[in-house]
Design a protein around this motif. Sequence first.
Motif, mmCIF file in Angstrom:
data_model
loop_
_atom_site.group_PDB
_atom_site.id
_atom_site.type_symbol
_atom_site.label_atom_id
_atom_site.label_comp_id
_atom_site.label_asym_id
_atom_site.label_seq_id
_atom_site.Cartn_x
_atom_site.Cartn_y
_atom_site.Cartn_z
ATOM 1 N N UNK A 1 -0.249 3.847 -0.044
ATOM 2 C CA UNK A 1 0.575 4.174 1.268
ATOM 3 C C UNK A 1 -0.482 4.905 2.268
ATOM 4 N N UNK A 2 -1.354 5.641 1.933
ATOM 5 C CA UNK A 2 -2.347 6.276 2.756
ATOM 6 C C UNK A 2 -2.888 5.260 3.311
ATOM 7 N N UNK A 3 -3.590 4.168 2.656
ATOM 8 C CA UNK A 3 -4.347 3.118 3.010
ATOM 9 C C UNK A 3 -3.331 2.055 3.813
ATOM 10 N N UNK A 4 -2.123 1.911 3.694
ATOM 11 C CA UNK A 4 -1.380 1.130 4.553
ATOM 12 C C UNK A 4 -1.443 1.498 5.863
ATOM 13 N N UNK A 5 -0.929 2.936 5.949
ATOM 14 C CA UNK A 5 -0.841 3.657 7.223
ATOM 15 C C UNK A 5 -1.833 3.514 7.911
#
Length: 367
Positions: free
Chosen positions: A93-97
Motif C-alpha cells: 500500500x505504501x508503494x502504491x501510494x
Amino acid sequence: MPGSTALTASVTPDASPGLTFGRPLRVLAWLSFIAEILIIGTGGAVRLTGSGLGCSEWPLCTPESLVPILEVQGIHGAIEFGNRTMTGVVGLLALAVLMFTLHALSGRRLVVRAVWFALGGIVVAIGVYAAASALGLPAAALMSTALLLAVLIGAVDSLRQNAQRQDLAVLAWIVLIGVMAQAVVGGFAVISDLNPFIVGFHYTVSLLLVCITALFLVRLDSAPGPRELVVPAWFSALSHATGLALAATIVFGVLTTGSGPHSGDADINIQRTGFDATWFAHVHSWPGYILAALVLVLAVSAWMLKLPPHRWTLVLVLAILVQVVVGVIQARTGLPPVFVGIHMILASLSAAAYTVLVTRLKRPVAA
C-alpha cells in the motif's frame, strides 16, 4: 479524518495549478492509514498472546520453511506469520501510494525513474545476498539493508527531480522507507529474542507511521506554500506543550509495557527491561493526567473562541479520555491482554488526531 468526503468524488482539484489527485490515490492513502493502525493491532496480538517467537527465524519462519508448520508451531506460529504478512500488505500500500503520488506530480517520468532504481536495488541486493552467504555473513540482514539503501537513494533522486508538492512526495517516500526499515527492525527483534527496547522502538515507529499517513491525508486537501497562524500564539504554544505531554505519555507507556508481565513468548521467560513495572505504571500515569488536563483546556478555549481546530480538539478529548479509562481498567485488573491491545491502538489514534489538530493551527498565506 478530513477529506473523507473526497472519496465520493472521482477527481478533486489540488491547489497547485495543473495538479489533480484522483480517487485511486485517495482510497489508497486511506487504506494505507488504516493498515498502519491494523499492523499495530496484529503486532500487539503477537506480543500479548506469547507468539513473539512463533517464527524462530527471520526472514524465514523456521530454518526450513518460509511459512509456519502448524503441527510444530501451532497457533503462535500462525499469529506471528500473520503479522509478517500484514507487513507485506502495508508495504504494498505504501508503494502504491508513492507511485500514484509520483504519477500525479509528473506523469510517467518519476514513476519510471523510481522503477529503474527499484530494479537496480533488487539486483544489488541479490548480489549482496549471494556474496554474504558465501562468506558466512548474515545474508538476509545485509540484503535488506541493501534494499533499504537503494530506496533511500531513489528517494533523494526523486525529490531532486520534482519541484511540485514536495510535501506529499516526501511524506509518501518516508512511509515506504519506514515500512522497509520496520521489517528490518522486526527481524532484529526476533534475532535478539524479543529485546524489549527493540520491541518498544518497533511499536513507536509504527505509531509515527500512523501519524505520517494521517498527515498525508490532510495535505492532499491542503494548499502548498507558506502558512500563517490562525490561532493566538498562546494557543499554539499550549498545543505544542500538549504534544510534548503526549510524547512523554507514549514513551513511558512503552517502557511500562516493556517492564510488564507479557514477555512476548509463551514458552520462555523473556528478560524484560528490569524496571519495576508497578512503579513505571505510576510514572506513566503522571504525564497522562497532565495530557488530559491540557487537552481539556485546549478544547474549552477553542470552542469558546471559535478557533479553527475546535472540532479536532473534541476528537482528541474523546480519544484521550477513553485512553485514560482503558489505562485505569487495565492497571486495576492485572493487565489483561485485550485491554493492553486496545490501549496500544488508541495511543496511535490519539497521536493521529493530535497530528491533524496541529495542522489546523495554520492556513495558507493568501496570495
